[in-house]
Design a protein around this motif. Structure first.
Motif, PDB file in Angstrom:
ATOM      1  N   LYS A   1       0.841  -1.211   0.000  1.00 49.80           N
ATOM      2  CA  LYS A   1       0.000   0.000   0.000  1.00 49.80           C
ATOM      3  C   LYS A   1       0.873   1.258   0.000  1.00 49.80           C
ATOM      4  O   LYS A   1       0.375   2.376   0.086  1.00 49.80           O
TER       5      LYS A   1
ATOM      6  N   GLY B   1     -11.181  -9.361  -9.287  1.00 49.84           N
ATOM      7  CA  GLY B   1     -12.178  -8.911  -8.309  1.00 49.84           C
ATOM      8  C   GLY B   1     -13.366  -9.847  -8.244  1.00 49.84           C
ATOM      9  O   GLY B   1     -14.440  -9.479  -7.754  1.00 49.84           O
TER      10      GLY B   1
ATOM     11  N   TYR C   1     -17.930  -6.882  -2.911  1.00 52.15           N
ATOM     12  CA  TYR C   1     -17.274  -6.231  -4.064  1.00 52.15           C
ATOM     13  C   TYR C   1     -16.906  -4.791  -3.739  1.00 52.15           C
ATOM     14  O   TYR C   1     -17.719  -4.024  -3.240  1.00 52.15           O
ATOM     15  N   ASP C   2     -15.672  -4.446  -4.058  1.00 48.33           N
ATOM     16  CA  ASP C   2     -15.176  -3.105  -3.763  1.00 48.33           C
ATOM     17  C   ASP C   2     -14.512  -2.567  -5.029  1.00 48.33           C
ATOM     18  O   ASP C   2     -13.464  -3.052  -5.451  1.00 48.33           O
ATOM     19  N   THR C   3     -15.136  -1.550  -5.612  1.00 42.58           N
ATOM     20  CA  THR C   3     -14.653  -1.030  -6.896  1.00 42.58           C
ATOM     21  C   THR C   3     -13.216  -0.526  -6.804  1.00 42.58           C
ATOM     22  O   THR C   3     -12.395  -0.806  -7.687  1.00 42.58           O
ATOM     23  N   MET C   4     -12.893   0.194  -5.726  1.00 39.27           N
ATOM     24  CA  MET C   4     -11.540   0.758  -5.623  1.00 39.27           C
ATOM     25  C   MET C   4     -10.486  -0.338  -5.480  1.00 39.27           C
ATOM     26  O   MET C   4      -9.410  -0.261  -6.062  1.00 39.27           O
ATOM     27  N   ARG C   5     -10.839  -1.364  -4.707  1.00 37.26           N
ATOM     28  CA  ARG C   5      -9.900  -2.488  -4.536  1.00 37.26           C
ATOM     29  C   ARG C   5      -9.698  -3.174  -5.887  1.00 37.26           C
ATOM     30  O   ARG C   5      -8.581  -3.524  -6.270  1.00 37.26           O
ATOM     31  N   THR C   6     -10.790  -3.382  -6.620  1.00 41.34           N
ATOM     32  CA  THR C   6     -10.708  -4.047  -7.920  1.00 41.34           C
ATOM     33  C   THR C   6      -9.826  -3.249  -8.880  1.00 41.34           C
ATOM     34  O   THR C   6      -9.002  -3.808  -9.609  1.00 41.34           O
TER      35      THR C   6
ATOM     36  N   ASP D   1      -7.448  -1.131  -8.059  1.00 43.53           N
ATOM     37  CA  ASP D   1      -6.071  -1.228  -7.576  1.00 43.53           C
ATOM     38  C   ASP D   1      -5.446  -2.566  -8.001  1.00 43.53           C
ATOM     39  O   ASP D   1      -4.334  -2.611  -8.527  1.00 43.53           O
ATOM     40  N   LEU D   2      -6.195  -3.653  -7.819  1.00 43.98           N
ATOM     41  CA  LEU D   2      -5.672  -4.975  -8.187  1.00 43.98           C
ATOM     42  C   LEU D   2      -5.463  -5.078  -9.700  1.00 43.98           C
ATOM     43  O   LEU D   2      -4.492  -5.676 -10.167  1.00 43.98           O
TER      44      LEU D   2
ATOM     45  N   LYS E   1      -2.290  -3.323 -10.618  1.00 46.20           N
ATOM     46  CA  LYS E   1      -1.128  -4.122 -10.212  1.00 46.20           C
ATOM     47  C   LYS E   1      -0.955  -5.321 -11.144  1.00 46.20           C
ATOM     48  O   LYS E   1       0.169  -5.659 -11.527  1.00 46.20           O
TER      49      LYS E   1
END
Ligand code: 5AD
Ligand code: SF4
Length: 355
Positions: free
Chosen positions: A19, A198, A242-247, A249-250, A253
């Motif tokens: 992070k 995601g 489900y988390d749009t920001m996490r998706t 970010d992944l 990456k």
């Protein structure tokens, strides 16, 4: 840092958990450097024509699955596909992508063979053709290649065969899908795969294994993007985490690590990813992606519902949409490679190795 160290699964996983913005910026810079080595600052265009949404399959996540009765099914005519292809050709697109649901019939195969031959003739073989038509027999792949198809995209969706089972009905088979990828390579296609990022129950370990899968399968092209939950599909019931920001970010990456790990492949900034960008800049193009697939066929109504919600291909005209894409590429500090097919360099190194 030795390259071998970097590609170990533990290191890949650490990047996913990271992070620290400073460290991540380093990763993204490195990915951009690798991209420039193979295609400088150029972005290759693939004009996307989703020519039909009929599908014989019933994947649990997909809006055009056979059992979805809420959508209007269509098959574009030969003339409609040709005029979109010609439009793309005249705009300077180096290639087009013909995508549809999976229809494994002789009639469809004949339609495609005729279409491929006509497009190649019409464009004096100056335009590359990518196909994305699902799982077909090796004979069908051979016929499509001989008729003029250059590339084929078949996503593995996830390299975890147990997770794969939770996304598909019983009749879908992970092994068959991997076999199709082998068939595509041996027939002669520039071959691409990818995953959705995601997905419910997908872990960091899975994503790291996906990248290793691309490498092991010796893929030439990678097309991966965020999973977008869709109310009209069975998988939606599992979307609560489900988390749009996490998706997002992944996904970033995944793109960067794949570029650093695989080096000379083409990586597409997926259209699904574009729907998640709130701002105008296309970050994927700055961190490893060197291909973009703008729609070049637009429906005149939103009743032609597609793979996932908020696809942009009915709310614009193709001209306006292309203007938006050009602006995005410019803002990302990149240049359009007009009239360049942009074949993945990996295809040639793979072929040399196999000789
Ligand atoms: N979200 C994101 N991508 C999807 N696809 C299908 N459904 C979805 C969804 N809900 C992708 C699959 C398939 C490609 C044609 O579309 O990865 O391979
Ligand atoms: Fe058909 Fe592909 Fe959608 Fe599955 S993912 S339902 S095969 S279009």
């Amino acid at each position: 840092m030795a390259k071998e160290t970097f590609i170990s699964k533990e290191i890949i996983k650490n990047w996913f958990f990271c992070k620290d913005t400073k460290k991540l910026n380093k990763l993204y810079k490195q990915a951009n450097k690798e991209t420039k080595k193979i295609s400088q600052n150029k972005i290759y265009l693939r004009g996307l024509i989703e020519f039909s949404n009929f599908c014989q399959k019933n994947c649990f996540y997909c809006g055009i699955r056979k059992s979805n009765k809420e959508i209007k099914r269509y098959l574009l005519s030969k003339e409609e596909i040709l005029s979109s292809s010609l439009w793309a050709y005249r705009q300077g697109f180096g290639s087009i992508t013909l995508q549809s649901g999976e229809i494994d019939t002789e009639k469809r195969l004949d339609f495609l063979i005729d279409l491929l031959k006509t497009i190649k003739k019409m464009t004096k073989d100056e335009i590359g053709i990518t196909l994305s038509l699902g799982e077909l027999s090796k004979e069908a792949y051979k016929a499509l290649f001989q008729a003029g198809g250059d590339r084929y995209l078949l996503r593995i969706e996830t390299s975890n065969s147990s997770l794969y089972k939770t996304l598909h009905p019983q009749d879908h088979n992970f092994k068959r899908r991997t076999q199709c990828l082998e068939d595509l390579k041996s027939v002669g296609f520039q071959t691409g795969t990818g995953v959705m990022i995601g997905l419910p129950k997908q872990t960091i370990e899975d994503l790291a294994n996906d990248i290793i899968f691309y490498k092991t399968m010796d893929m030439d092209m990678i097309g991966m993007g965020p999973y977008i939950p869709d109310k009209e599909t069975p998988l939606y019931k599992n979307h609560s985490g489900y988390d749009t920001m996490r998706t997002l970010d992944l996904t970033h990456k995944m793109i960067a690590i794949t570029r650093i790990f695989l080096k000379d492949v083409n990586i597409v900034a997926s259209t699904a990813l574009e729907t998640l960008y709130a701002n105008e800049k296309n970050l994927a193009l700055q961190i490893g992606a060197n291909v973009i697939m703008p729609y070049v066929y637009f429906h005149n109504s939103d009743k032609y519902y597609h793979l996932y919600p908020n696809q942009p291909n009915f709310s614009f005209t193709k001209e306006k949409y292309f203007e938006k894409i050009k602006e995005q590429i410019k803002k990302s500090g990149k240049k359009i490679a007009y009239f360049e097919k942009g074949d993945p360099l990996h295809y040639f190194s793979r072929r040399r190795r196999k000789k």
